[in-house]
Design a protein around this motif. Structure first.
Motif, PDB file in Angstrom:
ATOM      1  N   GLU A  58      -0.349  43.064  -7.081  1.00 40.39           N
ATOM      2  CA  GLU A  58       0.468  41.842  -7.059  1.00 40.39           C
ATOM      3  C   GLU A  58       1.929  42.085  -7.427  1.00 40.39           C
ATOM      4  OE1 GLU A  58      -0.156  38.591  -6.333  1.00 40.39           O
ATOM      5  OE2 GLU A  58      -2.259  38.887  -5.821  1.00 40.39           O
ATOM      6  N   ASP A  59       2.217  43.135  -8.171  1.00 38.89           N
ATOM      7  CA  ASP A  59       3.572  43.316  -8.681  1.00 38.89           C
ATOM      8  C   ASP A  59       4.406  44.334  -7.902  1.00 38.89           C
ATOM      9  OD1 ASP A  59       1.906  45.298  -9.597  1.00 38.89           O
ATOM     10  OD2 ASP A  59       2.763  45.391 -11.601  1.00 38.89           O
ATOM     11  N   LEU A  60       4.072  44.554  -6.632  1.00 37.75           N
ATOM     12  CA  LEU A  60       4.868  45.461  -5.807  1.00 37.75           C
ATOM     13  C   LEU A  60       6.191  44.809  -5.396  1.00 37.75           C
ATOM     14  CD1 LEU A  60       2.155  46.886  -3.384  1.00 37.75           C
ATOM     15  CD2 LEU A  60       3.281  48.072  -5.256  1.00 37.75           C
ATOM     16  N   THR A  61       7.194  45.646  -5.184  1.00 36.16           N
ATOM     17  CA  THR A  61       8.460  45.155  -4.638  1.00 36.16           C
ATOM     18  C   THR A  61       8.337  45.066  -3.118  1.00 36.16           C
ATOM     19  OG1 THR A  61       9.375  47.359  -4.323  1.00 36.16           O
ATOM     20  CG2 THR A  61       9.779  46.296  -6.483  1.00 36.16           C
ATOM     21  N   LYS A  62       9.317  44.427  -2.503  1.00 36.36           N
ATOM     22  CA  LYS A  62       9.334  44.346  -1.041  1.00 36.36           C
ATOM     23  C   LYS A  62       9.329  45.737  -0.430  1.00 36.36           C
ATOM     24  CE  LYS A  62      11.870  40.013  -0.523  1.00 36.36           C
ATOM     25  NZ  LYS A  62      13.123  39.410  -0.020  1.00 36.36           N
ATOM     26  N   ALA A  63      10.136  46.633  -0.972  1.00 34.24           N
ATOM     27  CA  ALA A  63      10.236  47.987  -0.428  1.00 34.24           C
ATOM     28  C   ALA A  63       8.920  48.739  -0.597  1.00 34.24           C
ATOM     29  CB  ALA A  63      11.380  48.744  -1.097  1.00 34.24           C
ATOM     30  N   ASP A  64       8.310  48.667  -1.784  1.00 31.69           N
ATOM     31  CA  ASP A  64       7.051  49.375  -2.024  1.00 31.69           C
ATOM     32  C   ASP A  64       5.920  48.810  -1.164  1.00 31.69           C
ATOM     33  OD1 ASP A  64       8.183  51.148  -3.826  1.00 31.69           O
ATOM     34  OD2 ASP A  64       7.672  49.912  -5.568  1.00 31.69           O
ATOM     35  N   ALA A  65       5.888  47.496  -1.004  1.00 31.04           N
ATOM     36  CA  ALA A  65       4.871  46.871  -0.162  1.00 31.04           C
ATOM     37  C   ALA A  65       5.026  47.335   1.283  1.00 31.04           C
ATOM     38  CB  ALA A  65       4.957  45.353  -0.253  1.00 31.04           C
ATOM     39  N   SER A  66       6.260  47.404   1.748  1.00 29.38           N
ATOM     40  CA  SER A  66       6.509  47.844   3.116  1.00 29.38           C
ATOM     41  C   SER A  66       6.036  49.278   3.320  1.00 29.38           C
ATOM     42  CB  SER A  66       7.999  47.736   3.432  1.00 29.38           C
ATOM     43  OG  SER A  66       8.253  48.166   4.749  1.00 29.38           O
ATOM     44  N   LYS A  67       6.309  50.137   2.354  1.00 35.55           N
ATOM     45  CA  LYS A  67       5.869  51.528   2.449  1.00 35.55           C
ATOM     46  C   LYS A  67       4.343  51.615   2.479  1.00 35.55           C
ATOM     47  CE  LYS A  67       9.876  53.481   0.074  1.00 35.55           C
ATOM     48  NZ  LYS A  67      10.338  54.139  -1.173  1.00 35.55           N
ATOM     49  N   ARG A  68       3.677  50.855   1.619  1.00 35.62           N
ATOM     50  CA  ARG A  68       2.204  50.899   1.579  1.00 35.62           C
ATOM     51  C   ARG A  68       1.603  50.353   2.861  1.00 35.62           C
ATOM     52  NH1 ARG A  68       0.073  49.788  -4.537  1.00 35.62           N
ATOM     53  NH2 ARG A  68       1.273  51.467  -5.484  1.00 35.62           N
ATOM     54  N   ILE A  69       2.208  49.302   3.389  1.00 35.28           N
ATOM     55  CA  ILE A  69       1.733  48.743   4.661  1.00 35.28           C
ATOM     56  C   ILE A  69       1.832  49.801   5.750  1.00 35.28           C
ATOM     57  CG2 ILE A  69       2.332  47.103   6.503  1.00 35.28           C
ATOM     58  CD1 ILE A  69       3.020  45.093   4.180  1.00 35.28           C
ATOM     59  N   ASP A  70       2.970  50.475   5.828  1.00 33.35           N
ATOM     60  CA  ASP A  70       3.139  51.529   6.845  1.00 33.35           C
ATOM     61  C   ASP A  70       2.109  52.645   6.664  1.00 33.35           C
ATOM     62  OD1 ASP A  70       5.246  50.162   8.001  1.00 33.35           O
ATOM     63  OD2 ASP A  70       6.794  51.398   7.060  1.00 33.35           O
ATOM     64  N   GLU A  71       1.856  53.052   5.425  1.00 37.54           N
ATOM     65  CA  GLU A  71       0.878  54.113   5.155  1.00 37.54           C
ATOM     66  C   GLU A  71      -0.525  53.691   5.579  1.00 37.54           C
ATOM     67  OE1 GLU A  71       1.348  54.755   0.961  1.00 37.54           O
ATOM     68  OE2 GLU A  71       3.285  55.758   1.206  1.00 37.54           O
ATOM     69  N   LEU A  72      -0.892  52.466   5.232  1.00 37.27           N
ATOM     70  CA  LEU A  72      -2.228  51.979   5.587  1.00 37.27           C
ATOM     71  C   LEU A  72      -2.381  51.831   7.093  1.00 37.27           C
ATOM     72  CD1 LEU A  72      -2.724  49.377   2.725  1.00 37.27           C
ATOM     73  CD2 LEU A  72      -4.091  51.450   3.090  1.00 37.27           C
ATOM     74  N   LYS A  73      -1.348  51.319   7.759  1.00 38.15           N
ATOM     75  CA  LYS A  73      -1.406  51.185   9.216  1.00 38.15           C
ATOM     76  C   LYS A  73      -1.575  52.550   9.867  1.00 38.15           C
ATOM     77  CE  LYS A  73       1.709  48.670  11.189  1.00 38.15           C
ATOM     78  NZ  LYS A  73       2.981  47.993  11.503  1.00 38.15           N
ATOM     79  N   LYS A  74      -0.859  53.539   9.376  1.00 35.83           N
ATOM     80  CA  LYS A  74      -0.970  54.886   9.922  1.00 35.83           C
ATOM     81  C   LYS A  74      -2.388  55.417   9.715  1.00 35.83           C
ATOM     82  CE  LYS A  74       1.208  59.407   9.810  1.00 35.83           C
ATOM     83  NZ  LYS A  74       2.247  60.244   9.207  1.00 35.83           N
ATOM     84  N   GLY A  75      -2.927  55.198   8.518  1.00 34.92           N
ATOM     85  CA  GLY A  75      -4.284  55.645   8.221  1.00 34.92           C
ATOM     86  C   GLY A  75      -5.338  54.961   9.071  1.00 34.92           C
ATOM     87  N   LEU A  76      -5.046  53.734   9.487  1.00 34.07           N
ATOM     88  CA  LEU A  76      -5.973  52.982  10.327  1.00 34.07           C
ATOM     89  C   LEU A  76      -5.726  53.227  11.823  1.00 34.07           C
ATOM     90  CD1 LEU A  76      -5.974  49.617   8.346  1.00 34.07           C
ATOM     91  CD2 LEU A  76      -7.926  51.165   8.639  1.00 34.07           C
ATOM     92  N   GLY A  77      -4.716  54.053  12.115  1.00 36.37           N
ATOM     93  CA  GLY A  77      -4.418  54.362  13.512  1.00 36.37           C
ATOM     94  C   GLY A  77      -3.699  53.269  14.257  1.00 36.37           C
TER      95      GLY A  77
END
Length: 78
Positions: A58-77
């Protein structure tokens, strides 16, 4: 008219050189602010789909959330 030295786009990574619609998260003025509701919702969904519930916080910043989203999307193909 701005000269070419004023542009920082990388034509190898920017699908639309000259566009200012995408900027590295490190350069976001608001990157340190709390993530948006849309980011939180999408990140939670992706985290669940990837079986990585610990990727959501819940306490991620906009930048950190964006990075995690990109990482997860990549991992999911995606």
């Amino acid at each position: 008219m701005a000269n070419d030295a004023d542009h920082t786009e990388n034509p190898k990574t920017d699908p639309n050189p000259g566009s200012n619609t995408e900027k590295p998260v490190e350069d976001w003025v608001s990157g340190g602010e709390p993530m948006t509701g849309a980011q939180a919702s999408y990140l939670k969904t992706l985290s669940e789909e990837a079986g990585q519930a610990d990727a959501f916080s819940e306490d991620l910043t906009k930048a950190d959330a964006s990075k995690r989203i990109d990482e997860l999307k990549k991992g999911l193909g995606r």
